[in-house]
Scaffold this motif. Structure first.
Motif, PDB file in Angstrom:
ATOM      1  N   SER A   8       0.144  30.539  32.261  1.00 30.00           N
ATOM      2  CA  SER A   8      -0.512  29.491  33.042  1.00 30.00           C
ATOM      3  C   SER A   8      -0.833  28.336  32.100  1.00 30.00           C
ATOM      4  O   SER A   8      -1.064  28.534  30.904  1.00 30.00           O
ATOM      5  CB  SER A   8      -1.786  30.009  33.711  1.00 30.00           C
ATOM      6  OG  SER A   8      -2.762  30.353  32.739  1.00 30.00           O
ATOM      7  N   ILE A   9      -0.826  27.130  32.631  1.00 33.31           N
ATOM      8  CA  ILE A   9      -1.053  25.920  31.841  1.00 33.31           C
ATOM      9  C   ILE A   9      -2.384  25.305  32.264  1.00 33.31           C
ATOM     10  O   ILE A   9      -2.571  24.968  33.436  1.00 33.31           O
ATOM     11  CB  ILE A   9       0.086  24.906  32.055  1.00 33.31           C
ATOM     12  CG1 ILE A   9       1.438  25.546  31.716  1.00 33.31           C
ATOM     13  CG2 ILE A   9      -0.144  23.647  31.226  1.00 33.31           C
ATOM     14  CD1 ILE A   9       2.632  24.715  32.149  1.00 33.31           C
ATOM     15  N   LEU A  66      10.027  27.878  29.417  1.00 35.96           N
ATOM     16  CA  LEU A  66      10.839  27.607  30.601  1.00 35.96           C
ATOM     17  C   LEU A  66       9.895  27.069  31.671  1.00 35.96           C
ATOM     18  O   LEU A  66       9.102  27.813  32.255  1.00 35.96           O
ATOM     19  CB  LEU A  66      11.541  28.885  31.054  1.00 35.96           C
ATOM     20  CG  LEU A  66      12.360  29.588  29.952  1.00 35.96           C
ATOM     21  CD1 LEU A  66      12.918  30.913  30.449  1.00 35.96           C
ATOM     22  CD2 LEU A  66      13.482  28.688  29.445  1.00 35.96           C
ATOM     23  N   LEU A  67       9.970  25.749  31.896  1.00 37.83           N
ATOM     24  CA  LEU A  67       9.001  25.091  32.762  1.00 37.83           C
ATOM     25  C   LEU A  67       9.588  23.799  33.319  1.00 37.83           C
ATOM     26  O   LEU A  67      10.651  23.343  32.893  1.00 37.83           O
ATOM     27  CB  LEU A  67       7.704  24.795  31.988  1.00 37.83           C
ATOM     28  CG  LEU A  67       7.805  24.211  30.568  1.00 37.83           C
ATOM     29  CD1 LEU A  67       8.255  22.768  30.555  1.00 37.83           C
ATOM     30  CD2 LEU A  67       6.476  24.349  29.843  1.00 37.83           C
ATOM     31  N   LYS A  68       8.879  23.215  34.273  1.00 32.58           N
ATOM     32  CA  LYS A  68       9.275  21.932  34.831  1.00 32.58           C
ATOM     33  C   LYS A  68       8.530  20.822  34.093  1.00 32.58           C
ATOM     34  O   LYS A  68       7.313  20.889  33.931  1.00 32.58           O
ATOM     35  CB  LYS A  68       8.956  21.870  36.326  1.00 32.58           C
ATOM     36  CG  LYS A  68       9.837  22.765  37.186  1.00 32.58           C
ATOM     37  CD  LYS A  68       9.541  22.564  38.663  1.00 32.58           C
ATOM     38  CE  LYS A  68      10.442  23.438  39.524  1.00 32.58           C
ATOM     39  NZ  LYS A  68      10.165  23.256  40.980  1.00 32.58           N
ATOM     40  N   ALA A  69       9.297  19.821  33.647  1.00 31.77           N
ATOM     41  CA  ALA A  69       8.685  18.721  32.908  1.00 31.77           C
ATOM     42  C   ALA A  69       9.559  17.483  33.016  1.00 31.77           C
ATOM     43  O   ALA A  69      10.778  17.572  33.182  1.00 31.77           O
ATOM     44  CB  ALA A  69       8.494  19.098  31.443  1.00 31.77           C
ATOM     45  N   SER A  70       8.932  16.336  32.914  1.00 33.64           N
ATOM     46  CA  SER A  70       9.662  15.080  32.778  1.00 33.64           C
ATOM     47  C   SER A  70       9.675  14.692  31.308  1.00 33.64           C
ATOM     48  O   SER A  70       8.850  15.162  30.522  1.00 33.64           O
ATOM     49  CB  SER A  70       9.011  13.979  33.625  1.00 33.64           C
ATOM     50  OG  SER A  70       7.672  13.747  33.200  1.00 33.64           O
ATOM     51  N   VAL A  71      10.624  13.849  30.934  1.00 37.19           N
ATOM     52  CA  VAL A  71      10.800  13.465  29.535  1.00 37.19           C
ATOM     53  C   VAL A  71      10.330  12.027  29.336  1.00 37.19           C
ATOM     54  O   VAL A  71      10.768  11.117  30.045  1.00 37.19           O
ATOM     55  CB  VAL A  71      12.274  13.599  29.111  1.00 37.19           C
ATOM     56  CG1 VAL A  71      12.471  13.109  27.684  1.00 37.19           C
ATOM     57  CG2 VAL A  71      12.737  15.047  29.248  1.00 37.19           C
ATOM     58  N   ASN A  72       9.437  11.840  28.379  1.00 35.36           N
ATOM     59  CA  ASN A  72       8.987  10.502  28.010  1.00 35.36           C
ATOM     60  C   ASN A  72       9.452  10.226  26.584  1.00 35.36           C
ATOM     61  O   ASN A  72       8.812  10.640  25.616  1.00 35.36           O
ATOM     62  CB  ASN A  72       7.461  10.395  28.113  1.00 35.36           C
ATOM     63  CG  ASN A  72       6.967   8.967  27.954  1.00 35.36           C
ATOM     64  OD1 ASN A  72       7.539   8.183  27.199  1.00 35.36           O
ATOM     65  ND2 ASN A  72       5.896   8.628  28.664  1.00 35.36           N
ATOM     66  N   VAL A  81       4.826  19.350  34.524  1.00 32.82           N
ATOM     67  CA  VAL A  81       4.605  19.086  35.941  1.00 32.82           C
ATOM     68  C   VAL A  81       3.814  20.212  36.594  1.00 32.82           C
ATOM     69  O   VAL A  81       2.794  19.975  37.241  1.00 32.82           O
ATOM     70  CB  VAL A  81       5.954  18.887  36.665  1.00 32.82           C
ATOM     71  CG1 VAL A  81       5.735  18.716  38.163  1.00 32.82           C
ATOM     72  CG2 VAL A  81       6.697  17.685  36.084  1.00 32.82           C
ATOM     73  N   ASP A  82       4.278  21.447  36.435  1.00 30.73           N
ATOM     74  CA  ASP A  82       3.640  22.588  37.095  1.00 30.73           C
ATOM     75  C   ASP A  82       2.495  23.151  36.260  1.00 30.73           C
ATOM     76  O   ASP A  82       2.269  22.750  35.113  1.00 30.73           O
ATOM     77  CB  ASP A  82       4.669  23.683  37.359  1.00 30.73           C
ATOM     78  CG  ASP A  82       5.626  23.320  38.482  1.00 30.73           C
ATOM     79  OD1 ASP A  82       5.314  22.377  39.235  1.00 30.73           O
ATOM     80  OD2 ASP A  82       6.676  23.971  38.604  1.00 30.73           O
ATOM     81  N   ASP A  83       1.813  24.114  36.847  1.00 31.27           N
ATOM     82  CA  ASP A  83       0.713  24.796  36.159  1.00 31.27           C
ATOM     83  C   ASP A  83       1.132  26.160  35.624  1.00 31.27           C
ATOM     84  O   ASP A  83       0.290  26.916  35.133  1.00 31.27           O
ATOM     85  CB  ASP A  83      -0.479  24.971  37.106  1.00 31.27           C
ATOM     86  CG  ASP A  83      -1.079  23.635  37.517  1.00 31.27           C
ATOM     87  OD1 ASP A  83      -1.093  22.713  36.677  1.00 31.27           O
ATOM     88  OD2 ASP A  83      -1.515  23.515  38.676  1.00 31.27           O
ATOM     89  N   VAL A  84       2.425  26.497  35.729  1.00 31.49           N
ATOM     90  CA  VAL A  84       2.912  27.795  35.266  1.00 31.49           C
ATOM     91  C   VAL A  84       4.187  27.596  34.454  1.00 31.49           C
ATOM     92  O   VAL A  84       4.883  26.588  34.582  1.00 31.49           O
ATOM     93  CB  VAL A  84       3.184  28.764  36.439  1.00 31.49           C
ATOM     94  CG1 VAL A  84       1.889  29.113  37.156  1.00 31.49           C
ATOM     95  CG2 VAL A  84       4.195  28.165  37.407  1.00 31.49           C
ATOM     96  N   ALA A  85       4.484  28.580  33.611  1.00 34.04           N
ATOM     97  CA  ALA A  85       5.699  28.572  32.799  1.00 34.04           C
ATOM     98  C   ALA A  85       6.043  30.010  32.445  1.00 34.04           C
ATOM     99  O   ALA A  85       5.238  30.929  32.658  1.00 34.04           O
ATOM    100  CB  ALA A  85       5.497  27.740  31.532  1.00 34.04           C
ATOM    101  N   SER A 122      -2.179  30.124  28.686  1.00 36.40           N
ATOM    102  CA  SER A 122      -2.738  31.475  28.743  1.00 36.40           C
ATOM    103  C   SER A 122      -1.664  32.424  29.242  1.00 36.40           C
ATOM    104  O   SER A 122      -0.901  32.088  30.163  1.00 36.40           O
ATOM    105  CB  SER A 122      -3.946  31.533  29.683  1.00 36.40           C
ATOM    106  OG  SER A 122      -4.996  30.713  29.213  1.00 36.40           O
ATOM    107  N   ILE A 123      -1.582  33.607  28.636  1.00 43.60           N
ATOM    108  CA  ILE A 123      -0.625  34.620  29.077  1.00 43.60           C
ATOM    109  C   ILE A 123      -1.226  35.375  30.253  1.00 43.60           C
ATOM    110  O   ILE A 123      -2.308  35.955  30.152  1.00 43.60           O
ATOM    111  CB  ILE A 123      -0.275  35.581  27.932  1.00 43.60           C
ATOM    112  CG1 ILE A 123       0.461  34.822  26.823  1.00 43.60           C
ATOM    113  CG2 ILE A 123       0.577  36.750  28.440  1.00 43.60           C
ATOM    114  CD1 ILE A 123       0.822  35.667  25.625  1.00 43.60           C
ATOM    115  N   THR A 124      -0.524  35.365  31.373  1.00 43.34           N
ATOM    116  CA  THR A 124      -1.014  36.027  32.581  1.00 43.34           C
ATOM    117  C   THR A 124      -0.258  37.307  32.899  1.00 43.34           C
ATOM    118  O   THR A 124      -0.688  38.091  33.741  1.00 43.34           O
ATOM    119  CB  THR A 124      -0.926  35.074  33.783  1.00 43.34           C
ATOM    120  OG1 THR A 124       0.438  34.645  33.950  1.00 43.34           O
ATOM    121  CG2 THR A 124      -1.811  33.854  33.563  1.00 43.34           C
TER     122      THR A 124
END
Length: 254
Positions: A8-9, A66-72, A81-85, A122-124
């Motif tokens: 969790s992020i 492994l997660l969703k993200a945009s690149v700056n 982007v998300d709260d999980v990975a 955090s590891i869930t």
């Protein structure tokens, strides 16, 4: 032995901007977690490990997050982007039992980043993944880039692509060396092998220890590939990684 780690992020802690190069910090978290869980195991892994002719093989590997993200690119950050990975961690040593790994990593919290920005995780959850069967051939792709290199007469390191003419020999010799380091004897199985990239390798330049006097850059390759070899060597490649610098997050494949 490979594990899938669910994360969790916590964006409220420090934000959601993650530096492009975070492998070194993630590797440090793995070491420190092992140390907190079992000091004797951590000392064996870090100080002794498996050595061959003065070279250490720590024989574990991990994927990028492994997660969703945009690149700056303006600030060299991933904007999460998300709260999980998720991520994956692979261990070759038999002492890395399912119970041990699940026990030391359960509910751990860690932070990745630098002086500019960082993100708290955090590891869930953590689960054992099934081991594939190959039948003498592995067709796959890199989760993290494969690092291959050689030194010239002046001791300078030259990184080369996974599609270079010398790549096949480098990959298979590295697996044989890992076998010898792990089992304490030379590999005596089938020596025939084939290596080819089945997609055009994409170069990745990874910065290690960014912003410190020890900062270095490592060039590696992302690609699809086909590796034909003895099943024992394929297992080592799957669980401990292909190529070099696996414990720094290079060479995990799927």
């Amino acid at each position: 032995m490979r594990f899938k780690v669910q994360l969790s992020i916590d964006k409220n802690a420090y934000g959601n901007a993650l530096p492009f190069s975070y492998q070194y910090e993630l590797s440090s978290f793995i070491y420190h977690t092992l140390a907190k869980g079992n000091a004797e195991y951590a000392e064996w892994l870090h100080e002794n490990g498996f050595s061959l002719e003065g070279k250490q093989f720590r024989l574990f590997v991990f994927s990028p997050l492994l997660l969703k993200a945009s690149v700056n690119k303006d600030i060299n950050r991933l904007i999460l982007v998300d709260d999980v990975a998720t991520m994956q961690i692979g261990f070759l040593p038999e002492r890395s039992t399912e119970e041990f790994v699940k026990g030391v990593f359960a509910e751990q919290r860690f932070t990745l980043g630098d002086k500019i920005s960082k993100v708290q995780f955090s590891i869930t959850g953590i689960e054992l993944m099934p081991t594939p069967e190959w039948g003498g051939e592995m067709r796959g792709e890199t989760l993290s880039p494969i690092c291959l290199s050689q030194k010239n007469e002046e001791g300078q390191v030259h990184y080369f692509s996974a599609s270079a003419p010398e790549a096949g020999e480098a990959v298979i010799n590295n697996l044989r060396n890992k076998y010898r380091a792990f089992y304490g004897k030379p590999f005596a199985g089938d020596t025939a092998f084939e290596w080819e990239t089945t997609s055009e390798p994409r170069a990745k330049l990874i910065t290690v220890k960014a912003g410190t006097p020890q900062q270095t850059k490592i060039r590696a390759s992302l690609c699809r590939f086909r590796l034909k070899a003895d099943n024992e060597l394929l297992r080592i490649g799957y669980e401990a990684g292909l190529g070099e610098k696996n414990s720094m997050g290079f060479g995990m494949v799927k």
